[in-house]
Design a protein around this motif. Structure first.
Motif, short mmCIF file in Angstrom:
data_model
loop_
_atom_site.label_atom_id
_atom_site.label_comp_id
_atom_site.label_asym_id
_atom_site.label_seq_id
_atom_site.Cartn_x
_atom_site.Cartn_y
_atom_site.Cartn_z
N SER A 18 0.83 -1.20 0.00
CA SER A 18 0.00 0.00 0.00
C SER A 18 0.87 1.25 0.00
CB SER A 18 -0.93 -0.01 1.22
OG SER A 18 -0.17 -0.09 2.41
N GLU A 19 1.98 1.22 0.71
CA GLU A 19 2.89 2.37 0.75
C GLU A 19 3.59 2.55 -0.58
OE1 GLU A 19 6.69 4.00 3.40
OE2 GLU A 19 5.55 2.24 4.05
N LEU A 20 4.02 1.44 -1.18
CA LEU A 20 4.67 1.52 -2.49
C LEU A 20 3.74 2.13 -3.52
CD1 LEU A 20 6.92 0.58 -4.58
CD2 LEU A 20 5.58 -1.51 -4.79
N ARG A 21 2.53 1.64 -3.59
CA ARG A 21 1.60 2.10 -4.62
C ARG A 21 1.12 3.52 -4.37
NH1 ARG A 21 -1.28 -3.83 -4.51
NH2 ARG A 21 0.32 -4.86 -5.76
N ALA A 22 1.20 3.96 -3.11
CA ALA A 22 0.82 5.33 -2.81
C ALA A 22 1.82 6.34 -3.36
CB ALA A 22 0.67 5.52 -1.30
N LEU A 23 3.01 5.87 -3.78
CA LEU A 23 4.01 6.76 -4.38
C LEU A 23 3.75 7.00 -5.86
CD1 LEU A 23 7.24 5.26 -2.74
CD2 LEU A 23 5.96 7.28 -2.03
N TYR A 24 2.94 6.14 -6.47
CA TYR A 24 2.71 6.21 -7.90
C TYR A 24 1.32 6.76 -8.21
CZ TYR A 24 6.77 3.25 -9.02
OH TYR A 24 8.04 2.74 -9.18
N GLY A 25 1.24 7.54 -9.29
CA GLY A 25 -0.02 7.81 -9.94
C GLY A 25 -0.08 6.95 -11.18
N PHE A 26 -1.16 6.22 -11.37
CA PHE A 26 -1.25 5.24 -12.46
C PHE A 26 -2.47 5.57 -13.31
CE2 PHE A 26 -2.71 0.89 -13.87
CZ PHE A 26 -1.78 0.79 -14.89
N VAL A 27 -2.24 5.66 -14.62
CA VAL A 27 -3.33 5.88 -15.57
C VAL A 27 -3.37 4.68 -16.51
CG1 VAL A 27 -4.28 7.36 -17.36
CG2 VAL A 27 -3.03 8.37 -15.44
N PRO A 28 -4.36 3.80 -16.37
CA PRO A 28 -4.43 2.63 -17.25
C PRO A 28 -4.90 3.01 -18.64
CG PRO A 28 -6.32 2.67 -15.78
CD PRO A 28 -5.44 3.81 -15.37
N GLN A 29 -4.63 2.12 -19.58
CA GLN A 29 -5.01 2.38 -20.96
C GLN A 29 -6.52 2.50 -21.10
OE1 GLN A 29 -3.54 -0.47 -23.75
NE2 GLN A 29 -4.56 0.45 -25.50
N ASP A 30 -7.25 1.57 -20.50
CA ASP A 30 -8.70 1.63 -20.50
C ASP A 30 -9.12 2.37 -19.24
OD1 ASP A 30 -11.35 1.30 -20.97
OD2 ASP A 30 -11.43 -0.83 -20.44
N GLY A 31 -9.25 3.69 -19.35
CA GLY A 31 -9.45 4.53 -18.18
C GLY A 31 -10.57 4.04 -17.27
N PHE A 32 -10.26 3.88 -16.01
CA PHE A 32 -11.25 3.40 -15.05
C PHE A 32 -12.15 4.55 -14.60
CE2 PHE A 32 -12.40 3.15 -10.52
CZ PHE A 32 -13.29 2.09 -10.59
N VAL A 33 -13.44 4.32 -14.60
CA VAL A 33 -14.39 5.29 -14.08
C VAL A 33 -15.39 4.56 -13.19
CG1 VAL A 33 -14.20 6.97 -15.94
CG2 VAL A 33 -15.81 5.08 -16.16
N MET A 34 -15.90 5.28 -12.19
CA MET A 34 -16.89 4.74 -11.28
C MET A 34 -18.29 5.08 -11.78
SD MET A 34 -15.18 5.90 -7.65
CE MET A 34 -15.38 7.65 -7.99
N SER A 35 -19.26 4.34 -11.30
CA SER A 35 -20.65 4.67 -11.58
C SER A 35 -21.05 5.81 -10.64
CB SER A 35 -21.55 3.45 -11.38
OG SER A 35 -22.90 3.77 -11.67
N ALA A 36 -20.61 7.00 -11.00
CA ALA A 36 -20.84 8.19 -10.16
C ALA A 36 -20.77 9.40 -11.10
CB ALA A 36 -19.78 8.27 -9.06
#
Length: 561
Positions: A407-425
């Protein structure tokens, strides 16, 4: 026996033992009531009218009432135990879902994972809500039935025992077959639901491509198989129910027949025998076959849950090394932002990344190109430790990334996937990556959308930031989903950005805006690792690497100032 079932049954042994003791007490109270009735009838027939007669009558009523009350209490407490078991298993599945390695997620479909919660957990819990209380309330009386008959000296137990045993064997045979048919029916239902789920998720594309007829045929075929399996299950269940309903009357008929043939049988013994058949045998004969069906179904569900829980997980965040090094992290930018040595990734016997070495200085933008399937996305996932891979060393700003909690490692990165993730919001919540965000941060949200080239799209939405995106971003194009993801990444304040082909779905004008305003504008001081097929972005990057045959090759170095 499935390990999961064994473990949950053996939990809380003292409480479970007390629950089974209620079944024993209930049986003892019922026996006391039945034999009090016998003595009451025999005494009444002998002409007694003293206080003892009324004492026996009240004892019989009290014993049978107490037996019913204890059975109800036992059932209620077992249902409470079932609630605790439901929570424990659901938490295990949820924890496993969060901790699964990336490649493990593909071994269970979304529909299969959802069915673990919707069907399999409930099937296992039915052991506590249906089967175990039945064993306590009906199994103990069933064991006591032969001995109770033996206490009736003038009524031989053998005919009743043989009749009850034959009926029980027939019911158990039908129950075993019912469990098999039930499993086939559930599998057929799951197959139909899977087809419908696929159709619902891709309805728009299916309609545009003219595949509706093919999907309809597939759904109707699955429905036909489900109906056939259901009919077999219902037919067998009806036969089993018929035997279970008739069995108690057969016992009563045998008891009455022997009474007629043996004049020495007293009226009290006949009443006691009928009560023993009714109280001690009716419920087992009517309930045990279905209990067997539930038990077999529970074990099948438990095995499916165990298979899911056995999937490979990410390393635990609670290792002693990680716990010792978990401190406030301040990037030391004199060190390389990312330094990797000896990265190797192999999946299904195929080497994806082979002995990869690289360094990225802080604040630089590095592009990675390569053919489709060459492993570019897997490289990003490896840096996030989302896939199982090996590193000789892996450092982030000079700190050992291999000992960081994930969790600490991933908190250092901003990640933008190819198929952009969006929430139902709505748009606001998607950019802020939270639900029901207050409106006082709208100025920052609009700024992030502006540099992410989404302002024009937003101006055409009548609800503005309150516009609902819809499930899986159904109301957005692929390029819009990518730009929402870019706006979200911009608001996270991360120094390291992993960008997985985030320009693949945008037009030329939008691409230029993103390059000027975002990638090399607002993000110019951040460290960026950009996977891309867009040649137009390469001249702006500090370095360009090509990934082929599992190795990184430097195509252009230090071309940007």
């Amino acid at each position: 026996m499935a390990r999961l079932v064994t473990s949950i049954v053996l939990q809380r042994p003292i409480q479970r033992s007390l629950l089974f003791s209620l079944g024993i007490l209930s049986t003892a109270a019922a026996l006391a009531g039945v034999f009090a009735q016998k003595f009451f009838v025999d005494s009444l027939k002998a002409g007694q009218t003293d206080l003892t007669l009324w004492t026996l009558l009240l004892s019989a009523a009290f014993g049978l009432f107490t037996a019913q009350a204890l059975q109800a209490l036992c059932k209620y407490l077992f249902v409470r135990e079932g609630t605790l078991v439901h929570r424990a298993i659901s938490e295990k599945i949820y924890e496993q879902t969060l901790a699964l390695r990336g490649e493990s997620r593909f071994k269970f479909t979304i529909g299969e994972t959802v069915s673990l919660y919707a069907q399999d957990v409930n099937a296992v819990v039915s052991l506590f809500e249906e089967v175990l209380p039945l064993i306590a309330n009906a199994g103990v009386p069933l064991i006591c039935f032969p001995f109770a008959l033996m206490w009736l000296d003038d009524l031989p137990p053998a005919p009743l025992l043989v009749t009850a045993g034959l009926n029980l064997l027939i019911c158990l045979f039908l129950a075993r077959r019912q469990a098999f048919l039930f499993g086939r029916s559930k599998a057929a239902t799951a197959a139909r639901v899977a087809v419908i789920n696929e159709w619902l998720q891709n309805m728009r594309a299916v309609r545009m491509l003219g595949w509706s007829k093919n999907f309809e045929d597939k759904i109707f075929t699955a429905r036909g198989s489900e109906t056939e399996a259901r009919l077999r299950q219902v037919s067998n269940g009806s036969a089993m129910n018929g035997v279970m309903q008739v069995a108690p009357y057969m016992l009563n008929a045998v008891a009455l027949a022997y009474t007629a043939l043996r004049p020495e049988v007293t009226a009290g013994s006949l009443v006691a025998a009928l009560w023993l058949c009714g109280v001690f045998m009716v419920r087992p004969l009517r309930s045990f076959p279905w209990a067997l069906v539930n038990t077999l179904d529970a074990f099948a569900s438990a095995r499916r849950i165990e298979n899911y829980l056995a999937l490979e997980r990410e390393p635990s965040e609670q290792s002693s090394i990680a716990a010792a090094e978990k401190t406030e992290f301040t990037p030391q930018k004199q060190n390389p932002a990312i330094r990797v040595r000896g990265l190797r990734l192999e999946q299904n016997g195929k080497v994806i990344l082979d002995n990869i070495d690289f360094e990225i200085p802080a604040g630089r933008c590095v592009a990675v190109t390569g053919a489709v399937g060459s492993g570019k996305t897997m490289l990003l996932h490896a840096l996030l430790r989302e896939v199982a891979c090996d590193f000789e060393s892996y450092e982030i700003f000079g700190r050992n990334a291999l000992t960081m909690p994930l969790s600490e490692l991933r908190a250092l990165y901003g990640f933008v996937p190819q198929d952009g993730f969006v929430m139902s919001a709505n748009i606001r919540d998607n950019v802020g990556f939270d639900y029901n965000l207050p409106t006082d941060s709208d100025a920052q949200t609009l700024r992030r959308l502006e540099v992410s080239a989404f302002s024009y799209d937003l101006s055409k939405m009548s609800e503005g930031l309150n516009t609902e995106i819809g499930e899986r971003g159904v109301n957005l194009s692929g390029g819009q989903r990518q730009r929402i993801s870019l706006a979200r990444a911009g608001g996270m304040g991360r120094e390291l950005l992993l960008l997985d082909d985030c320009l693949s779905a945008v037009d030329v004008a939008t691409e230029k805006h993103l390059i000027d305003q975002l990638l090399f504008g607002e993000w110019k001081t951040k460290t960026r690792l950009l996977v891309t097929h867009r040649l137009s972005v390469l001249p702006f990057c500090h370095q360009v690497w090509r990934l082929s045959d599992g190795r990184l090759h430097e195509e252009i170095g230090s071309i940007a100032p």
